[in-house]
Design an enzyme around this catalytic site. Sequence first.
Site, PDB file in Angstrom:
ATOM      1  N   CYS A 139       0.472  -1.420   0.547  1.00  0.00           N
ATOM      2  CA  CYS A 139       0.119  -0.459   0.429  1.00  0.00           C
ATOM      3  C   CYS A 139       1.050   1.230   0.046  1.00  0.00           C
ATOM      4  O   CYS A 139       1.543   2.136  -1.130  1.00  0.00           O
ATOM      5  CB  CYS A 139      -0.995  -0.322   0.812  1.00  0.00           C
ATOM      6  SG  CYS A 139      -2.360   1.235   0.921  1.00  0.00           S
ATOM      7  N   HIS A 161      -3.802  -5.535   1.502  1.00  0.00           N
ATOM      8  CA  HIS A 161      -3.477  -5.767   2.494  1.00  0.00           C
ATOM      9  C   HIS A 161      -2.917  -7.088   2.477  1.00  0.00           C
ATOM     10  O   HIS A 161      -3.827  -7.835   3.404  1.00  0.00           O
ATOM     11  CB  HIS A 161      -3.686  -4.877   3.350  1.00  0.00           C
ATOM     12  CG  HIS A 161      -3.118  -3.746   3.716  1.00  0.00           C
ATOM     13  ND1 HIS A 161      -2.716  -2.940   4.145  1.00  0.00           N
ATOM     14  CD2 HIS A 161      -3.927  -2.403   2.461  1.00  0.00           C
ATOM     15  CE1 HIS A 161      -2.768  -1.847   4.183  1.00  0.00           C
ATOM     16  NE2 HIS A 161      -3.987  -1.251   2.809  1.00  0.00           N
ATOM     17  N   GLU A 171      -1.311  -9.079   5.157  1.00  0.00           N
ATOM     18  CA  GLU A 171      -1.112  -8.764   6.219  1.00  0.00           C
ATOM     19  C   GLU A 171      -2.608  -8.679   7.089  1.00  0.00           C
ATOM     20  O   GLU A 171      -2.564  -8.684   7.923  1.00  0.00           O
ATOM     21  CB  GLU A 171      -0.012  -7.929   6.620  1.00  0.00           C
ATOM     22  CG  GLU A 171      -0.592  -6.389   6.891  1.00  0.00           C
ATOM     23  CD  GLU A 171      -0.845  -5.723   5.827  1.00  0.00           C
ATOM     24  OE1 GLU A 171      -0.045  -6.200   4.461  1.00  0.00           O
ATOM     25  OE2 GLU A 171      -1.085  -4.721   6.332  1.00  0.00           O
TER      26      GLU A 171
END
Lengths: 223, 79
Positions: A86, A200, A202
């Site tokens: 990002c 994302h 994560e």
Amino acid sequence: MKVAIIVFPGTNCEIDTQYAYTKLGQEALLVWHKEKSLPDGVDLVVLPGGFSYGDYLRSAAIAKFSPIMEAVTSYAKSGGYVLGICNGFQMLLEMGLLPGAMKRNLNVHFISKYHHLKVESNDNQFLRHLKVGQIVNIPIAHGEGNYFIDEDGLQELKSNNQIILTYCDASGSALNPNGSVGNIAGICNINKNVFGLMPHPERAIETVLGSNDGLAMLEGFVA
Amino acid sequence: MNITVNVQLKQGVLDPQGKAVHHALGSLGFNNVNDVRIGKQIVLQMDEKEPEIARESAKKMCEELLANTVIEDYEIVVS
């Protein structure tokens, strides 16, 4: 494996990233941007998501001048693995470690939702555990994720297999949330050691939270 | 000396903000607008007496920070 996660003023995904790599059994260190060198023996540098320097001027325009970035650049240029997620992807573009630039989303809205992605290439460390054509479901959260590259640049990305992820729907048909050229969600450099993506991974590591598709991606760097 | 830097998306690079504003102007009844481009204006107060040196310096600033030359053009006005 030792992971260095760089933290800038305004970064907000560093703990998620640290949690993900800790869950994968790896040592994940937070490194403040004012440091001048990376910890010894680092195997992966992550530039995490967030709003470094409040996105002033342009997203990620100012982060590239942080003291640690010289070390990150030479680490990348000597073949070290760097992953920009990002805002981290935006930094890699601003630094010139990846080609292209980011514009405001086509609909001018900040988009925060799960989005399906198609794996376009897996001949790289990051996506080696996934199959080409595989569909993953990963959150996106950005206002400036409208990837731009000129026609020649796009052809170059294609011919070098540098497009790693594209936006699609659940069945794999192209679906473009932000106007990105070629529906591009993520790319890598020609040497395949620097990776950038807007979604994302994560945030997709626990099924109870909707998806754990990100785990296999992040695990790619684990030896 | 004041230096004004105008930064704008290059011609041919679609401007999502300009497009949204164009659409909004249309819905307000302003149908005589053909196109809208949105840019940034950065005003620098410089401690410099030579206009050409100031301009050269501002140019470097644009190349290194103020503009992203992959997608943006810049214009420097010395006053």
